[in-house]
Design an enzyme around this catalytic site. Structure first.
Site, PDB file in Angstrom:
ATOM      1  N   ARG A  99       0.864  -1.176   0.000  1.00 21.35           N
ATOM      2  CA  ARG A  99       0.000   0.000   0.000  1.00 21.35           C
ATOM      3  C   ARG A  99       0.903   1.228   0.000  1.00 21.35           C
ATOM      4  NH1 ARG A  99      -1.970   0.111   6.246  1.00 21.35           N
ATOM      5  NH2 ARG A  99      -3.876   0.738   5.272  1.00 21.35           N
ATOM      6  N   ARG A 106       0.148   6.281  -5.779  1.00 19.10           N
ATOM      7  CA  ARG A 106      -0.257   4.921  -6.131  1.00 19.10           C
ATOM      8  C   ARG A 106       0.639   4.369  -7.236  1.00 19.10           C
ATOM      9  NH1 ARG A 106      -4.590   7.875  -5.211  1.00 19.10           N
ATOM     10  NH2 ARG A 106      -6.305   7.100  -3.940  1.00 19.10           N
ATOM     11  N   ASN A 138      -3.428  -1.401  -5.773  1.00 21.18           N
ATOM     12  CA  ASN A 138      -3.028  -0.208  -6.534  1.00 21.18           C
ATOM     13  C   ASN A 138      -1.676  -0.344  -7.217  1.00 21.18           C
ATOM     14  OD1 ASN A 138      -5.016   1.838  -6.474  1.00 21.18           O
ATOM     15  ND2 ASN A 138      -4.693   2.072  -4.269  1.00 21.18           N
ATOM     16  N   ASP A 166     -13.532   6.653  -5.160  1.00 23.94           N
ATOM     17  CA  ASP A 166     -13.480   8.098  -5.376  1.00 23.94           C
ATOM     18  C   ASP A 166     -14.913   8.661  -5.441  1.00 23.94           C
ATOM     19  OD1 ASP A 166     -10.426   8.223  -7.066  1.00 23.94           O
ATOM     20  OD2 ASP A 166     -11.545   6.389  -6.799  1.00 23.94           O
ATOM     21  N   ARG A 169     -16.520   8.659  -2.007  1.00 28.88           N
ATOM     22  CA  ARG A 169     -16.007   9.767  -1.191  1.00 28.88           C
ATOM     23  C   ARG A 169     -16.612  11.092  -1.663  1.00 28.88           C
ATOM     24  NH1 ARG A 169      -9.952   7.417  -1.098  1.00 28.88           N
ATOM     25  NH2 ARG A 169      -9.955   6.638   1.013  1.00 28.88           N
ATOM     26  N   HIS A 193      -8.270   5.902 -11.241  1.00 29.44           N
ATOM     27  CA  HIS A 193      -8.440   6.030  -9.790  1.00 29.44           C
ATOM     28  C   HIS A 193      -7.253   6.797  -9.208  1.00 29.44           C
ATOM     29  CE1 HIS A 193      -8.783   5.048  -5.573  1.00 29.44           C
ATOM     30  NE2 HIS A 193      -7.771   4.211  -5.584  1.00 29.44           N
TER      31      HIS A 193
HETATM   32  N1  LIG Z   1      -8.748   0.474  -5.446  1.00 27.85           N
HETATM   33  C1  LIG Z   1      -9.040   1.148  -4.343  1.00 27.85           C
HETATM   34  O1  LIG Z   1      -9.990   1.929  -4.294  1.00 27.85           O
HETATM   35  C2  LIG Z   1      -8.170   0.931  -3.128  1.00 27.85           C
HETATM   36  C3  LIG Z   1      -8.520   1.482  -1.877  1.00 27.85           C
HETATM   37  C4  LIG Z   1      -7.693   1.255  -0.778  1.00 27.85           C
HETATM   38  C5  LIG Z   1      -6.528   0.477  -0.936  1.00 27.85           C
HETATM   39  N2  LIG Z   1      -6.219  -0.011  -2.166  1.00 27.85           N
HETATM   40  C6  LIG Z   1      -5.017  -0.849  -2.381  1.00 27.85           C
HETATM   41  O2  LIG Z   1      -5.304  -2.162  -1.904  1.00 27.85           O
HETATM   42  C7  LIG Z   1      -4.089  -2.793  -1.509  1.00 27.85           C
HETATM   43  C8  LIG Z   1      -4.238  -3.324  -0.092  1.00 27.85           C
HETATM   44  O3  LIG Z   1      -4.391  -2.243   0.820  1.00 27.85           O
HETATM   45  P1  LIG Z   1      -4.436  -2.526   2.398  1.00 27.85           P
HETATM   46  O4  LIG Z   1      -4.660  -1.214   3.040  1.00 27.85           O
HETATM   47  O5  LIG Z   1      -5.359  -3.665   2.675  1.00 27.85           O
HETATM   48  O6  LIG Z   1      -2.914  -2.992   2.639  1.00 27.85           O
HETATM   49  P2  LIG Z   1      -2.368  -3.902   3.831  1.00 27.85           P
HETATM   50  O7  LIG Z   1      -0.903  -3.673   3.870  1.00 27.85           O
HETATM   51  O8  LIG Z   1      -3.189  -3.693   5.053  1.00 27.85           O
HETATM   52  O9  LIG Z   1      -2.658  -5.406   3.299  1.00 27.85           O
HETATM   53  C9  LIG Z   1      -2.037  -5.984   2.206  1.00 27.85           C
HETATM   54  C10 LIG Z   1      -2.015  -7.489   2.424  1.00 27.85           C
HETATM   55  O10 LIG Z   1      -1.470  -8.114   1.252  1.00 27.85           O
HETATM   56  C11 LIG Z   1      -0.707  -9.218   1.721  1.00 27.85           C
HETATM   57  N3  LIG Z   1       0.218  -9.655   0.684  1.00 27.85           N
HETATM   58  C12 LIG Z   1       1.373  -9.080   0.272  1.00 27.85           C
HETATM   59  N4  LIG Z   1       1.943  -9.809  -0.691  1.00 27.85           N
HETATM   60  C13 LIG Z   1       1.138 -10.876  -0.898  1.00 27.85           C
HETATM   61  C14 LIG Z   1       1.192 -12.001  -1.769  1.00 27.85           C
HETATM   62  N5  LIG Z   1       2.197 -12.183  -2.616  1.00 27.85           N
HETATM   63  N6  LIG Z   1       0.191 -12.907  -1.708  1.00 27.85           N
HETATM   64  C15 LIG Z   1      -0.839 -12.756  -0.852  1.00 27.85           C
HETATM   65  N7  LIG Z   1      -0.952 -11.710   0.002  1.00 27.85           N
HETATM   66  C16 LIG Z   1       0.032 -10.790  -0.032  1.00 27.85           C
HETATM   67  C17 LIG Z   1      -0.007  -8.705   2.971  1.00 27.85           C
HETATM   68  O11 LIG Z   1       0.483  -9.756   3.788  1.00 27.85           O
HETATM   69  C18 LIG Z   1      -1.121  -7.902   3.633  1.00 27.85           C
HETATM   70  O12 LIG Z   1      -1.886  -8.681   4.540  1.00 27.85           O
HETATM   71  C19 LIG Z   1      -2.984  -1.712  -1.653  1.00 27.85           C
HETATM   72  O13 LIG Z   1      -2.328  -1.892  -2.896  1.00 27.85           O
HETATM   73  C20 LIG Z   1      -3.768  -0.412  -1.630  1.00 27.85           C
HETATM   74  O14 LIG Z   1      -3.082   0.639  -2.264  1.00 27.85           O
HETATM   75  C21 LIG Z   1      -7.012   0.172  -3.249  1.00 27.85           C
END
Ligand SMILES: NC(=O)c1ccc[n+]([C@@H]2O[C@H](COP(=O)([O-])OP(=O)(O)OC[C@H]3O[C@@H](n4cnc5c(N)ncnc54)[C@H](O)[C@@H]3O)[C@@H](O)[C@H]2O)c1
Length: 241
Positions: A99, A106, A138, A166, A169, A193
Site C-alpha cells: 500500500r 499509487r 493499486n 473516489d 467519497r 483512480h
Molecule cells: N482500489 C481502491 O480503491 C483501493 C482502496 C484502498 C486500498 N487499495 C489498495 O489495496 C491494496 C491493499 O491495501 P491494504 O490497506 O489492505 O494494505 P495492507 O498492507 O493492510 O494489506 C495488504 C495485504 O497483502 C498481503 N500480501 C502481500 N503480498 C502478498 C502475496 N504475494 N500474496 C498474498 N498476500 C500478499 C499482505 O500480507 C497484507 O496482509 C494496496 O495496494 C492499496 O493501495 C485500493
C-alpha cells in the site's frame, strides 16, 4: 461405539457439498478484511476463502470471522497460504500487495505489485478457471490490465474497482457540505483512480436537482462556493488512509 455426532445425525447424502457462490479474497489486510465483513454481512457467498502470505495474521483474522459465525449465514470460512483453498471460486477479489506509504503515490507501487500479480494470478486461475476477478490493489487501473493479460481470461471477467471509492467519497463530501445523506447525492468521478481522476460536475445532482442548474459555475475556479475543493479532498483523503 458411536460418537454423539453419529447418534445425532444420519447423513442421507455425502457430506462434501460443492459450493455455488464461493468468494476468495487474496490479501487480508485492511481492505481485504473490510471486503470479508461486507460479504458475510450481505450473505453474498456460501463459502468464503482467505489467502495471504502472512500466515499468523491470516490465522488470526480467519479465527475472528469463524468465531463470529453466529452472526453470519455463510456456512464455510476457510483460509490458507496455499491457493488450493481458493479452488472453485466464482469471484476472486485481489487486495494483496504493498500500500502507499506517506507521501507515496499509487503509481509508485506499480513494479512491486506487478511482481506480486505475476506470482499469484496464474495459480488463482489454475484453481478457479471459471472465476471472475475483482482487482483492488493499486495502482488499480494498471494492475487490472496486467491481471487481464496474465490471467488469459476474457476482458469481461477481470474487473477493476476503478473510481468507485473516489465516487463514494465524492458523494459523502457533497452530502457533508449540504447536510444531506450521501444516498440522495449523486455524482461520478471517472478516469484513472487517484490523483488524475475527473469529477463530472454536470452530472452532480441532489435527488434529481442538477447543482449546475443552480450555479452554472459549479466546480470552476470562479465558483464562489469553491466546490472544486471537494474533488481535491477526494484525492487527498487517500493519503490519510
Ligand atoms: N482500489 C481502491 O480503491 C483501493 C482502496 C484502498 C486500498 N487499495 C489498495 O489495496 C491494496 C491493499 O491495501 P491494504 O490497506 O489492505 O494494505 P495492507 O498492507 O493492510 O494489506 C495488504 C495485504 O497483502 C498481503 N500480501 C502481500 N503480498 C502478498 C502475496 N504475494 N500474496 C498474498 N498476500 C500478499 C499482505 O500480507 C497484507 O496482509 C494496496 O495496494 C492499496 O493501495 C485500493
Amino acid at each position: 461405539m458411536s460418537t454423539v455426532k453419529e447418534k445425532l445425525i444420519e447423513n442421507l447424502i455425502g457430506e462434501e457439498k460443492i459450493s455455488q457462490s464461493k468468494i476468495t479474497i487474496v490479501g487480508t489486510g485492511a481492505v481485504g478484511m473490510a471486503c470479508a465483513i461486507c460479504i458475510l454481512l450481505k450473505d453474498l457467498a456460501d463459502e468464503l476463502a482467505l489467502v495471504d502470505v502472512a500466515v499468523d495474521k491470516l490465522k488470526g483474522e480467519t479465527m475472528d470471522l469463524q468465531h463470529g459465525s453466529l452472526f453470519f449465514n455463510t456456512p464455510k470460512i476457510t483460509s490458507g497460504k496455499d491457493y488450493s483453498v481458493s479452488a472453485n471460486s466464482k469471484l476472486v477479489i485481489v487486495t494483496a500487495g504493498a500500500r502507499q506509504q506517506e507521501g507515496e503515490s499509487r503509481l509508485a507501487l506499480v513494479q512491486r505489485n506487478v511482481n506480486i500479480m505475476k506470482s499469484i494470478i496464474p495459480t488463482i486461475v489454475h484453481h478457479s478457471p471459471d472465476c471472475k476477478m475483482l482487482i483492488v490493489s493499486n495502482p488499480v487501473d494498471i494492475l487490472t490490465y496486467v491481471v487481464w493479460k496474465l490471467s488469459g481470461l476474457p476482458a469481461t471477467r477481470v474487473i477493476g474497482s476503478g473510481c468507485n471509492l473516489d465516487s463514494a467519497r465524492f458523494r459523502y463530501l457533497i452530502g457533508e457540505k449540504l447536510g444531506v445523506h450521501p444516498t440522495s447525492c449523486h455524482g461520478w468521478i471517472i478516469g484513472e483512480h487517484g490523483d488524475s481522476s475527473v469529477p463530472l460536475w454536470s452530472g452532480v445532482n441532489v435527488a434529481g436537482v442538477a447543482l449546475k442548474s443552480l450555479d452554472p459555475k459549479l466546480g470552476t475556479d470562479s465558483d464562489k462556493d469553491q466546490w472544486k475543493n471537494i474533488h481535491k479532498q477526494v484525492i487527498e483523503r487517500a493519503y490519510m488512509d
